[in-house]
Design a protein around this motif. Sequence first.
Motif, mmCIF file in Angstrom:
data_model
loop_
_atom_site.group_PDB
_atom_site.id
_atom_site.type_symbol
_atom_site.label_atom_id
_atom_site.label_comp_id
_atom_site.label_asym_id
_atom_site.label_seq_id
_atom_site.Cartn_x
_atom_site.Cartn_y
_atom_site.Cartn_z
ATOM 1 N N TYR A 1 85.989 -0.970 20.652
ATOM 2 C CA TYR A 1 86.809 -1.681 21.643
ATOM 3 C C TYR A 1 87.903 -0.822 22.201
ATOM 4 C CZ TYR A 1 84.852 -5.583 18.575
ATOM 5 O OH TYR A 1 84.096 -6.258 18.124
ATOM 6 N N ALA A 2 88.507 -1.075 23.378
ATOM 7 C CA ALA A 2 89.681 -0.393 23.808
ATOM 8 C C ALA A 2 90.606 -1.380 24.243
ATOM 9 C CB ALA A 2 89.236 0.245 24.997
ATOM 10 N N LEU B 1 94.892 -6.109 27.855
ATOM 11 C CA LEU B 1 93.277 -6.199 27.846
ATOM 12 C C LEU B 1 92.657 -5.602 26.640
ATOM 13 C CD1 LEU B 1 92.698 -5.110 31.749
ATOM 14 C CD2 LEU B 1 92.929 -7.484 30.616
ATOM 15 N N VAL B 2 91.413 -6.198 26.241
ATOM 16 C CA VAL B 2 90.672 -5.728 25.178
ATOM 17 C C VAL B 2 89.297 -5.594 25.958
ATOM 18 C CG1 VAL B 2 89.773 -5.673 22.844
ATOM 19 C CG2 VAL B 2 92.193 -6.439 23.539
ATOM 20 N N LEU B 3 88.661 -4.245 25.959
ATOM 21 C CA LEU B 3 87.297 -4.311 26.598
ATOM 22 C C LEU B 3 86.304 -3.701 25.431
ATOM 23 C CD1 LEU B 3 88.179 -2.794 30.243
ATOM 24 C CD2 LEU B 3 87.713 -5.246 29.373
ATOM 25 N N SER B 4 85.121 -3.980 25.328
ATOM 26 C CA SER B 4 84.267 -3.149 24.575
ATOM 27 C C SER B 4 83.038 -3.082 24.982
ATOM 28 C CB SER B 4 84.402 -3.916 23.373
ATOM 29 O OG SER B 4 83.385 -5.294 23.376
ATOM 30 N N ARG B 5 82.338 -1.999 24.538
ATOM 31 C CA ARG B 5 80.795 -1.848 24.539
ATOM 32 C C ARG B 5 80.028 -1.458 23.222
ATOM 33 N NH1 ARG B 5 78.625 -1.328 29.542
ATOM 34 N NH2 ARG B 5 79.932 -1.134 31.352
ATOM 35 N N THR B 6 78.840 -1.494 23.128
ATOM 36 C CA THR B 6 78.083 -1.237 21.892
ATOM 37 C C THR B 6 77.473 0.127 22.100
ATOM 38 O OG1 THR B 6 76.413 -2.304 22.793
ATOM 39 C CG2 THR B 6 77.375 -3.571 21.425
ATOM 40 N N ALA B 7 77.422 0.576 20.749
ATOM 41 C CA ALA B 7 76.773 1.936 20.860
ATOM 42 C C ALA B 7 75.973 2.060 19.690
ATOM 43 C CB ALA B 7 77.781 3.227 20.391
ATOM 44 N N LEU C 1 85.093 -0.755 31.314
ATOM 45 C CA LEU C 1 84.893 0.175 30.221
ATOM 46 C C LEU C 1 83.620 1.018 30.247
ATOM 47 C CD1 LEU C 1 85.985 1.721 27.586
ATOM 48 C CD2 LEU C 1 84.919 -0.242 26.344
ATOM 49 N N ASP C 2 83.658 2.164 30.462
ATOM 50 C CA ASP C 2 82.478 2.803 30.461
ATOM 51 C C ASP C 2 82.644 4.131 29.208
ATOM 52 O OD1 ASP C 2 80.840 1.729 32.734
ATOM 53 O OD2 ASP C 2 82.495 2.361 33.706
ATOM 54 N N GLY C 3 81.552 4.167 28.449
ATOM 55 C CA GLY C 3 81.718 5.181 27.475
ATOM 56 C C GLY C 3 80.658 5.518 26.801
ATOM 57 N N ALA C 4 80.281 6.627 25.805
ATOM 58 C CA ALA C 4 79.197 6.656 25.273
ATOM 59 C C ALA C 4 79.534 7.723 23.815
ATOM 60 C CB ALA C 4 78.076 7.610 25.982
ATOM 61 N N LEU C 5 78.739 7.796 23.087
ATOM 62 C CA LEU C 5 78.759 8.600 21.723
ATOM 63 C C LEU C 5 78.587 9.908 22.132
ATOM 64 C CD1 LEU C 5 77.743 6.286 18.532
ATOM 65 C CD2 LEU C 5 79.945 7.322 19.084
ATOM 66 N N ALA C 6 79.203 11.153 21.526
ATOM 67 C CA ALA C 6 78.888 12.258 21.688
ATOM 68 C C ALA C 6 79.035 12.957 20.334
ATOM 69 C CB ALA C 6 79.599 12.972 22.681
ATOM 70 N N GLY C 7 78.092 12.879 19.468
ATOM 71 C CA GLY C 7 78.310 13.292 18.011
ATOM 72 C C GLY C 7 79.149 12.362 17.422
ATOM 73 N N ALA C 8 80.269 13.014 16.749
ATOM 74 C CA ALA C 8 81.515 12.089 16.134
ATOM 75 C C ALA C 8 82.464 11.609 16.917
ATOM 76 C CB ALA C 8 81.946 12.934 14.793
ATOM 77 N N GLU C 9 82.425 11.838 18.303
ATOM 78 C CA GLU C 9 83.225 11.317 19.124
ATOM 79 C C GLU C 9 82.674 10.297 20.238
ATOM 80 O OE1 GLU C 9 86.067 15.461 19.623
ATOM 81 O OE2 GLU C 9 84.535 14.997 21.200
ATOM 82 N N GLY D 1 87.299 -12.980 32.908
ATOM 83 C CA GLY D 1 86.385 -12.701 31.987
ATOM 84 C C GLY D 1 86.673 -12.930 30.494
ATOM 85 N N SER D 2 86.046 -12.329 29.463
ATOM 86 C CA SER D 2 86.497 -12.940 28.275
ATOM 87 C C SER D 2 87.684 -12.534 27.646
ATOM 88 C CB SER D 2 85.197 -12.216 27.339
ATOM 89 O OG SER D 2 85.345 -12.481 26.190
ATOM 90 N N SER D 3 88.202 -13.426 27.121
ATOM 91 C CA SER D 3 89.505 -13.060 26.116
ATOM 92 C C SER D 3 89.157 -12.663 24.816
ATOM 93 C CB SER D 3 90.449 -14.248 26.153
ATOM 94 O OG SER D 3 89.893 -15.326 25.621
ATOM 95 N N ASP D 4 88.096 -12.425 24.374
ATOM 96 C CA ASP D 4 87.508 -12.349 22.761
ATOM 97 C C ASP D 4 87.217 -10.788 22.453
ATOM 98 O OD1 ASP D 4 85.277 -12.252 24.090
ATOM 99 O OD2 ASP D 4 84.282 -14.089 22.963
ATOM 100 N N GLY D 5 87.351 -9.929 23.568
ATOM 101 C CA GLY D 5 87.193 -8.459 23.677
ATOM 102 C C GLY D 5 85.716 -8.265 23.577
ATOM 103 N N LEU D 6 84.935 -9.205 23.924
ATOM 104 C CA LEU D 6 83.297 -8.908 23.837
ATOM 105 C C LEU D 6 82.713 -8.306 25.259
ATOM 106 C CD1 LEU D 6 82.058 -11.646 21.674
ATOM 107 C CD2 LEU D 6 82.713 -9.290 20.805
ATOM 108 N N ALA D 7 83.610 -8.397 26.460
ATOM 109 C CA ALA D 7 83.286 -8.204 27.728
ATOM 110 C C ALA D 7 83.542 -6.622 28.023
ATOM 111 C CB ALA D 7 84.021 -9.075 28.772
ATOM 112 N N ALA D 8 82.728 -5.961 28.774
ATOM 113 C CA ALA D 8 82.940 -4.592 29.173
ATOM 114 C C ALA D 8 83.819 -4.480 30.542
ATOM 115 C CB ALA D 8 81.805 -3.854 29.552
#
Length: 308
Positions: free
Chosen positions: A161-162, A176-182, A89-97, A75-82
């Motif tokens: 990023y996680a 590892l560094v994984l990330s997703r957009t929100a 990595l799976d996640g979602a915004l819930a208000g300020a969290e 996978g990607s080593s630049d942190g741009l892959a989920a």
Amino acid sequence: MTRTTTTTRRTLLTAAAAAALALTLTACGSDAMSGMDHGAAPSATGPAAGHEMPGMSHGPDGMAGMSHGPAGLAGSSDGLAAEQGGYRLDGALAGAEYRFTVTGPDGKVLTSYQPEQTKEMHFYAIRSDLSGFQHLHPVRSADGTWTASLAALQPGEWRMYASFVPGAGSGQGTGLVLSRTATVAGQVTPVPLPAAATTGTVDGYTVTVAGAPKAGAAGELTVTVSKDGQPVTDLEPYLETYAHLTAFHAGDQAFAHLHPETPVTAGGGGPTLSFHAELPKAGDWRLFLQFQTGGALHTAALTLNVAA
């Protein structure tokens, strides 16, 4: 022996040799073809259906890729892959969290982590224009769900990023560094990227960076901290070091963690700190230096241009 008998015997011997050669070529051809997949059933020596060759992985888009990371992680080593090396990595915004989980290669939510710089999880949030930087250490529940309590997010697209080290699975012990957009709804007001500079200021402190790293090459950055024109020598340990430095690439938000080389010793640190820098891409990078004095954490930012 007559001439006719001799000729007949030679003919028979030639035919036998030709037959033996044909059998040998057939066997060799069969071996050479084994392991090749033409869209039908897998060969006897190839991978069974539903299994992959070592070093291959499938990212979020379902495309297979070769592994280039440590310990066979793909996978990607630049942190741009989920997803990388079977960790997702799976996640979602819930208000300020931002609530998220990491799933391991076994398909189960990961609950085992190895601390890195005193923390099991380093979480970063930054907007697409590289504004609004946040570095947090979220809380993990017993079921493996992480919760990162964020400061208010301005409207726009953010990347979360996680950064972690698995304590279980095939990637155990590998960072590892994984990330997703929100997306945060609302009227977006872009913040222009500040021009490249060697200094940045925060809370009355001035941070000066020296060094000229090149894309994809290991180098060194030297950071000097001063206040009111005087060198700062009372830096306090923060995450087992005198400063924490992260960088994000303008345009695609690629992530890089610059590792500190200055050891923590008795007494205060500073004014000069050294970092191992290995930035994979040319162009502008936004650097965020975090350091602590008097129990207060300071975050200085500046733009660094990296040559090709």
